[in-house]
Scaffold this motif. Structure first.
Motif, PDB file in Angstrom:
ATOM      1  N   UNK A 166      38.338  49.444  46.827  1.00  0.00           N
ATOM      2  CA  UNK A 166      39.507  49.226  45.975  1.00  0.00           C
ATOM      3  C   UNK A 166      39.091  48.593  44.650  1.00  0.00           C
ATOM      4  N   UNK A 167      38.200  47.638  44.741  1.00  0.00           N
ATOM      5  CA  UNK A 167      37.688  46.957  43.546  1.00  0.00           C
ATOM      6  C   UNK A 167      36.945  47.932  42.630  1.00  0.00           C
ATOM      7  N   UNK A 168      36.100  48.775  43.204  1.00  0.00           N
ATOM      8  CA  UNK A 168      35.328  49.746  42.419  1.00  0.00           C
ATOM      9  C   UNK A 168      36.226  50.744  41.705  1.00  0.00           C
ATOM     10  N   UNK A 169      37.224  51.264  42.413  1.00  0.00           N
ATOM     11  CA  UNK A 169      38.153  52.213  41.790  1.00  0.00           C
ATOM     12  C   UNK A 169      38.898  51.560  40.633  1.00  0.00           C
ATOM     13  N   UNK A 170      39.292  50.306  40.808  1.00  0.00           N
ATOM     14  CA  UNK A 170      40.014  49.600  39.747  1.00  0.00           C
ATOM     15  C   UNK A 170      39.133  49.378  38.527  1.00  0.00           C
ATOM     16  N   UNK A 171      37.860  49.085  38.743  1.00  0.00           N
ATOM     17  CA  UNK A 171      36.950  48.844  37.628  1.00  0.00           C
ATOM     18  C   UNK A 171      36.824  50.066  36.735  1.00  0.00           C
ATOM     19  N   UNK A 172      36.753  51.247  37.347  1.00  0.00           N
ATOM     20  CA  UNK A 172      36.513  52.482  36.600  1.00  0.00           C
ATOM     21  C   UNK A 172      37.799  53.231  36.262  1.00  0.00           C
ATOM     22  N   UNK A 173      38.949  52.702  36.670  1.00  0.00           N
ATOM     23  CA  UNK A 173      40.201  53.409  36.429  1.00  0.00           C
ATOM     24  C   UNK A 173      40.298  54.685  37.236  1.00  0.00           C
ATOM     25  N   UNK A 211      31.367  40.033  45.484  1.00  0.00           N
ATOM     26  CA  UNK A 211      31.152  38.718  44.866  1.00  0.00           C
ATOM     27  C   UNK A 211      30.492  38.876  43.496  1.00  0.00           C
ATOM     28  N   UNK A 212      29.483  39.743  43.409  1.00  0.00           N
ATOM     29  CA  UNK A 212      28.803  39.948  42.138  1.00  0.00           C
ATOM     30  C   UNK A 212      29.720  40.512  41.075  1.00  0.00           C
ATOM     31  N   UNK A 213      30.569  41.449  41.464  1.00  0.00           N
ATOM     32  CA  UNK A 213      31.465  42.103  40.503  1.00  0.00           C
ATOM     33  C   UNK A 213      32.391  41.100  39.813  1.00  0.00           C
ATOM     34  N   UNK A 238      38.360  42.887  37.797  1.00  0.00           N
ATOM     35  CA  UNK A 238      37.085  42.650  38.478  1.00  0.00           C
ATOM     36  C   UNK A 238      37.178  41.508  39.472  1.00  0.00           C
ATOM     37  N   UNK A 239      37.995  40.524  39.173  1.00  0.00           N
ATOM     38  CA  UNK A 239      38.120  39.352  40.048  1.00  0.00           C
ATOM     39  C   UNK A 239      39.144  39.566  41.160  1.00  0.00           C
ATOM     40  N   UNK A 240      40.234  40.279  40.874  1.00  0.00           N
ATOM     41  CA  UNK A 240      41.357  40.306  41.807  1.00  0.00           C
ATOM     42  C   UNK A 240      41.583  41.614  42.561  1.00  0.00           C
ATOM     43  N   UNK A 241      41.142  42.759  42.033  1.00  0.00           N
ATOM     44  CA  UNK A 241      41.427  44.035  42.708  1.00  0.00           C
ATOM     45  C   UNK A 241      40.749  44.087  44.076  1.00  0.00           C
TER      46      UNK A 241
END
Length: 384
Positions: free
Chosen positions: A61-68, A245-247, A10-13
């Motif tokens: 990219x961040x969203x895809x990483x969060x949900x796998x 930022x929120x994620x 959540x912080x780095x992707x």
């Protein structure tokens, strides 16, 4: 980042430091167009902001990483994401199977906007496997799930429903807004696509609108991305940046939301003023065992049915002070709403109508003693 824990992803992707300055926070690319190195010579694939923007790409990219997921697309709102998904997959004559407790805006989109285009919708009790199987038709293209549902917190067994949907050759879409990826990973349970109102827990601070579609694989990505490009309901650079930022604090925020909501639900369950407490974290909830199996926590949303009826519910919703009377959910502050006249007014008079004695709480991350004291004083106020 796939081998890292959720909070780390959540912080780095998608959030690499700026290569030019070393800024730890990626910049906001507040540009409407991108200079080309000769005709068609796009730098990193960027041409025009509607087609793509580096800040939006970082969020995706961040969203895809969060949900796998394999891919994600970011939109201007949750409904914009839903519309692109539906138009990207469906054609006139197709059928959508929908739960009988869903966000009013989803129902309105399907029955008021897409129905004249030739899309049919049937609502069923999605926790009843026999009812679901009987309702699927040859023309059914999508089974649409909310779990927990809005606003009655119904729970659907995602893996079981994925099996039914796939055996019938249909697509399983899960709206993961209430749980958030911090608590539930629908793709790992067999869902094909996930939708979010990123306005809610993902953004988390009630300061941005956004929506997302996350893809289990390459299927449907090109056609839904085309809808995004052709129709243009994309997230603006600043909105994408605010959501990113929120994620970064999603994991810790949702943990506190869940802890507070559990305490509020247990308090409410002890009060005779509430005939029903809708919260999957209570052992009395009919979906408790399934929720415990497919979620890592029970979330910050709960609904309460006032024993004294609709007038008491309206008065209760208007009598709190820490809980603010407003639509939306998932922000750090606590909100209270009266769904029948607010978030779900579009389903009044239908089979999806919300009971008129129900109020919905989005439990924030304030001190839980203050939250319960606020609800207690509201009860005292309406029972004097």
């Amino acid at each position: 980042m796939s081998d890292h824990a959720f909070a780390t992803r959540a912080i780095h992707a998608g959030q690499a430091p700026d290569p030019t300055t070393g800024s730890i926070i990626p910049p906001i690319h507040q540009a409407s167009t991108h200079v080309q190195d000769g005709i068609g010579g796009f730098r990193d694939g960027y041409e025009y902001n509607r087609a793509g923007n580096p800040t939006r790409s970082a969020l995706e990219t961040q969203l895809a990483a969060l949900e796998g997921g394999a891919h994600a697309l970011s939109f201007a709102s949750g409904l914009a994401a839903e519309d692109a998904l539906l138009r990207g997959i469906l054609k006139p004559g197709d059928h959508v199977l929908l739960g009988n407790d869903v966000y009013g805006g989803t129902y309105r989109l399907l029955t008021k906007v897409l129905a004249p285009w030739g899309i049919e919708t049937t609502t069923v009790e999605l926790s009843d496997a026999d009812e679901v199987a009987a309702a699927i038709r040859p023309e059914t293209k999508i089974v649409w799930v909310e779990t927990p549902s809005n606003p009655l917190l119904k729970i659907v067994d995602i893996a079981a429903l994925a099996g039914i949907a796939h055996d019938a050759g249909t697509v399983l879409v899960v709206d993961n807004t209430f749980a958030s990826p911090a608590l539930q990973q629908p793709l790992s349970l067999g869902a094909d696509l996930i939708v979010h109102s990123a306005t809610k827990y993902l953004g988390g601070h009630s300061d941005v609108l956004g929506g997302a579609v996350v893809f289990a694989d390459d299927r449907f990505y090109d056609q839904i991305k085309f809808q995004q490009f052709a129709v243009g309901a994309v997230s603006a650079p600043l909105d994408a940046w605010l959501t990113s930022r929120g994620i970064k604090t999603l994991a810790v925020r949702v943990r506190q939301h869940s802890e507070n909501a559990q305490a509020v639900a247990e308090w409410a369950a002890s009060r005779p003023e509430f005939e029903t407490v809708y919260y999957p974290g209570l052992a009395s909830h009919p979906g408790h065992e399934i929720a415990a199996a497919q979620m890592s926590g029970f979330g910050g949303m709960l609904s309460l049915a006032l024993s004294a009826g609709p007038d008491a519910a309206r008065a209760f919703a208007s009598s709190t002070s820490v809980f603010q009377l407003a639509e939306s959910l998932g922000g750090v502050e606590s909100l209270i709403s009266y769904p029948s006249d607010m978030t779900h007014a579009s389903v009044r008079g239908t089979a999806l109508a919300v009971p008129e004695n129900v109020v919905r709480l989005s439990v924030g991350i304030e001190d839980v003693a203050d939250l319960i004291a606020d609800l207690e004083q509201a009860l005292e106020k309406i029972t004097r």
